[in-house]
Design a protein around this motif. Structure first.
Motif, PDB file in Angstrom:
ATOM      1  N   VAL A  94       5.135  -5.035   1.653  1.00  0.00           N
ATOM      2  CA  VAL A  94       5.299  -4.477   0.309  1.00  0.00           C
ATOM      3  C   VAL A  94       5.490  -2.974   0.422  1.00  0.00           C
ATOM      4  CG1 VAL A  94       4.220  -4.173  -1.955  1.00  0.00           C
ATOM      5  CG2 VAL A  94       3.808  -6.273  -0.666  1.00  0.00           C
ATOM      6  N   HIS A  95       6.396  -2.433  -0.391  1.00  0.00           N
ATOM      7  CA  HIS A  95       6.587  -0.982  -0.488  1.00  0.00           C
ATOM      8  C   HIS A  95       6.102  -0.500  -1.852  1.00  0.00           C
ATOM      9  CE1 HIS A  95       9.049  -0.573   3.162  1.00  0.00           C
ATOM     10  NE2 HIS A  95       9.612  -1.718   2.813  1.00  0.00           N
ATOM     11  N   GLN A  96       5.452   0.655  -1.883  1.00  0.00           N
ATOM     12  CA  GLN A  96       5.176   1.289  -3.165  1.00  0.00           C
ATOM     13  C   GLN A  96       6.492   1.764  -3.748  1.00  0.00           C
ATOM     14  OE1 GLN A  96       2.325   4.507  -3.080  1.00  0.00           O
ATOM     15  NE2 GLN A  96       2.743   5.123  -5.182  1.00  0.00           N
ATOM     16  N   THR A  97       6.685   1.564  -5.056  1.00  0.00           N
ATOM     17  CA  THR A  97       7.960   1.896  -5.686  1.00  0.00           C
ATOM     18  C   THR A  97       7.802   3.056  -6.666  1.00  0.00           C
ATOM     19  OG1 THR A  97       7.548   0.168  -7.339  1.00  0.00           O
ATOM     20  CG2 THR A  97       8.929  -0.408  -5.442  1.00  0.00           C
ATOM     21  N   SER A  98       8.914   3.724  -6.928  1.00  0.00           N
ATOM     22  CA  SER A  98       8.909   4.924  -7.759  1.00  0.00           C
ATOM     23  C   SER A  98       8.563   4.618  -9.210  1.00  0.00           C
ATOM     24  CB  SER A  98      10.281   5.605  -7.686  1.00  0.00           C
ATOM     25  OG  SER A  98      11.315   4.676  -8.027  1.00  0.00           O
ATOM     26  N   ASP A  99       8.823   3.388  -9.691  1.00  0.00           N
ATOM     27  CA  ASP A  99       8.487   3.037 -11.070  1.00  0.00           C
ATOM     28  C   ASP A  99       7.100   2.418 -11.186  1.00  0.00           C
ATOM     29  OD1 ASP A  99       8.886   0.600  -9.887  1.00  0.00           O
ATOM     30  OD2 ASP A  99      10.139  -0.208 -11.507  1.00  0.00           O
ATOM     31  N   ASN A 100       6.365   2.381 -10.063  1.00  0.00           N
ATOM     32  CA  ASN A 100       4.991   1.861 -10.023  1.00  0.00           C
ATOM     33  C   ASN A 100       4.919   0.362 -10.288  1.00  0.00           C
ATOM     34  OD1 ASN A 100       2.510   2.971  -9.233  1.00  0.00           O
ATOM     35  ND2 ASN A 100       1.681   2.742 -11.292  1.00  0.00           N
ATOM     36  N   SER A 101       6.069  -0.344 -10.216  1.00  0.00           N
ATOM     37  CA  SER A 101       6.017  -1.801 -10.320  1.00  0.00           C
ATOM     38  C   SER A 101       5.269  -2.397  -9.135  1.00  0.00           C
ATOM     39  CB  SER A 101       7.435  -2.374 -10.400  1.00  0.00           C
ATOM     40  OG  SER A 101       8.205  -1.995  -9.259  1.00  0.00           O
ATOM     41  N   SER A 102       5.332  -1.722  -7.993  1.00  0.00           N
ATOM     42  CA  SER A 102       4.464  -2.035  -6.859  1.00  0.00           C
ATOM     43  C   SER A 102       3.614  -0.798  -6.600  1.00  0.00           C
ATOM     44  CB  SER A 102       5.289  -2.390  -5.611  1.00  0.00           C
ATOM     45  OG  SER A 102       4.448  -2.577  -4.496  1.00  0.00           O
ATOM     46  N   PRO A 103       2.319  -0.829  -6.930  1.00  0.00           N
ATOM     47  CA  PRO A 103       1.516   0.395  -6.887  1.00  0.00           C
ATOM     48  C   PRO A 103       1.036   0.798  -5.506  1.00  0.00           C
ATOM     49  CG  PRO A 103       0.198  -1.446  -7.669  1.00  0.00           C
ATOM     50  CD  PRO A 103       1.595  -1.964  -7.504  1.00  0.00           C
ATOM     51  N   PHE A 104       1.283  -0.010  -4.500  1.00  0.00           N
ATOM     52  CA  PHE A 104       0.820   0.316  -3.153  1.00  0.00           C
ATOM     53  C   PHE A 104       1.782  -0.278  -2.128  1.00  0.00           C
ATOM     54  CE2 PHE A 104      -1.072  -3.725  -4.285  1.00  0.00           C
ATOM     55  CZ  PHE A 104      -0.883  -4.492  -3.145  1.00  0.00           C
ATOM     56  N   ALA A 105       1.605   0.146  -0.878  1.00  0.00           N
ATOM     57  CA  ALA A 105       2.383  -0.398   0.243  1.00  0.00           C
ATOM     58  C   ALA A 105       1.447  -1.186   1.145  1.00  0.00           C
ATOM     59  CB  ALA A 105       3.051   0.727   1.030  1.00  0.00           C
ATOM     60  N   LEU A 106       1.964  -2.271   1.702  1.00  0.00           N
ATOM     61  CA  LEU A 106       1.189  -3.109   2.618  1.00  0.00           C
ATOM     62  C   LEU A 106       2.035  -3.405   3.849  1.00  0.00           C
ATOM     63  CD1 LEU A 106      -1.163  -4.929   3.471  1.00  0.00           C
ATOM     64  CD2 LEU A 106      -0.161  -6.744   2.056  1.00  0.00           C
ATOM     65  N   THR A 107       1.522  -3.014   4.996  1.00  0.00           N
ATOM     66  CA  THR A 107       2.187  -3.257   6.280  1.00  0.00           C
ATOM     67  C   THR A 107       1.203  -3.935   7.221  1.00  0.00           C
ATOM     68  OG1 THR A 107       3.616  -1.313   6.004  1.00  0.00           O
ATOM     69  CG2 THR A 107       3.340  -2.156   8.238  1.00  0.00           C
ATOM     70  N   VAL A 108       1.696  -4.910   7.980  1.00  0.00           N
ATOM     71  CA  VAL A 108       0.851  -5.593   8.957  1.00  0.00           C
ATOM     72  C   VAL A 108       1.411  -5.332  10.350  1.00  0.00           C
ATOM     73  CG1 VAL A 108       0.041  -7.385   7.378  1.00  0.00           C
ATOM     74  CG2 VAL A 108       2.150  -7.749   8.672  1.00  0.00           C
ATOM     75  N   LEU A 109       0.520  -5.254  11.331  1.00  0.00           N
ATOM     76  CA  LEU A 109       0.963  -5.059  12.701  1.00  0.00           C
ATOM     77  C   LEU A 109       0.076  -5.850  13.650  1.00  0.00           C
ATOM     78  CD1 LEU A 109      -0.997  -2.868  14.452  1.00  0.00           C
ATOM     79  CD2 LEU A 109       0.007  -1.296  12.796  1.00  0.00           C
ATOM     80  N   GLY A 110       0.683  -6.250  14.737  1.00  0.00           N
ATOM     81  CA  GLY A 110      -0.030  -6.942  15.796  1.00  0.00           C
ATOM     82  C   GLY A 110       0.305  -6.308  17.128  1.00  0.00           C
ATOM     83  N   GLU A 111      -0.728  -6.059  17.944  1.00  0.00           N
ATOM     84  CA  GLU A 111      -0.554  -5.438  19.253  1.00  0.00           C
ATOM     85  C   GLU A 111      -1.147  -6.329  20.341  1.00  0.00           C
ATOM     86  OE1 GLU A 111      -2.448  -1.669  19.365  1.00  0.00           O
ATOM     87  OE2 GLU A 111      -1.071  -0.699  17.961  1.00  0.00           O
TER      88      GLU A 111
END
Length: 303
Positions: free
Chosen positions: A131-148
């Protein structure tokens, strides 16, 4: 191009009108501009300037066909028994060096390869932006997952699997305003051989990282970065300390440079979360820096 021609034409037309319609508060040109803005897609917000802060990775992704080269360096203790003027406050010594190579398979999927001095750890990582945070706040936050997955190939271990460590992490970030960004990163660490090798140490544990960036100017910022392992062994052993770092970040075109001070001896999250035993109170803090250089391998359009 047609969009701009239409806007210019309507502005010229509205300028020639002597009066607006009764009960109407905006001109025809204003109505058209608002309608076109409403149809524009919201843009992702750039929460952080680089893919790494002091201790933490961020939700920032390397774009498709871009390549990010990172050098991260930690010097020796600035003070205490191992620091002071005799070591140029730690500059004469090297605790850890990390070389990282990040490539954008797509805008939302990166593959990373890195190597740390401590433990001669070689790690491979996949990072995906859900998920990306968007300029119109329709997505209020960003979510990134990672595996190492990391391996220590040169140390003495009985089997190959005992050399391997793993890390899973979810990075949740939000820019609350242009001057302030915050992120939280719940993390799971698994060392097939407990690191460090001490009686009672666990093979796996959870941790939480938190980081914030305060904008100082358009190209500079102040960073604070913290990590807390939820490990019974580490919390009950006085020598283990929670890593903390502060940094000053500068963006210069394709480069992002960060200078920082931290008690974390290691750079890789697998090493850093598993084995941080340095105290600020004993002078066991050190200067470090991160240099990030982005290269774009997308075909250039001919003008």
């Amino acid at each position: 191009m047609k969009k701009y021609i239409a806007v210019i034409a309507l502005i010229a037309l509205s300028a020639g009108l002597k009066a607006q319609q009764k009960g109407t508060k905006m001109s025809a040109a204003d109505s058209l501009l608002n309608a076109m803005n409403a149809n524009e897609k919201p843009q992702p917000v750039e929460i952080f300037k680089s893919t790494r802060l002091v201790l933490s990775q961020t939700t920032k992704m390397v774009k498709k066909n871009n390549f990010n080269f990172e050098i991260i360096h930690r010097f020796g203790d600035m003070a205490g028994t191992n620091g002071g003027p005799q070591t140029a406050f730690g500059i004469d010594r090297v605790n850890d060096v990390f070389f990282g190579f990040e490539y954008g398979i797509s805008d939302n999927l990166n593959i990373d390869l890195g190597r740390s001095t401590i433990g001669q750890l070689i790690q491979l990582e996949l990072k995906y932006a859900l998920v990306h945070q968007t300029s119109d706040n329709s997505s209020p936050f960003a979510l990134t997952v990672l595996g190492e997955s990391g391996v220590r190939p040169y140390a003495s271990f009985p089997t190959f699997s005992s050399r391997v460590s793993y890390l899973l992490q979810a990075i949740i970030a939000r820019q609350f305003c242009p001057e302030f960004s915050l992120q939280l990163s719940p993390t799971f660490v698994r060392d097939n051989t407990p690191f460090p090798i001490l009686a009672g140490n666990e093979k796996q544990f959870f941790a939480l990282q938190a980081a914030a960036r305060i904008k100082l100017t358009n190209h500079t910022g102040f960073i604070i970065d913290y990590a807390h392992p939820f490990s019974t062994f580490r919390n009950n052993t006085p020598t283990f300390q929670n890593p903390l770092g502060i940094g000053y970040e500068v963006e210069t075109g394709g480069h992002v440079f960060t200078v920082n001070i931290t008690n974390a001896n290691s750079i890789s999250e697998m090493n850093m979360l598993s084995n941080s035993q340095d105290r600020f109170s004993k002078g066991q803090y050190r200067i470090g820096f991160t240099i990030s250089r982005m290269f774009d391998f997308n075909p250039k359009e001919k003008k």
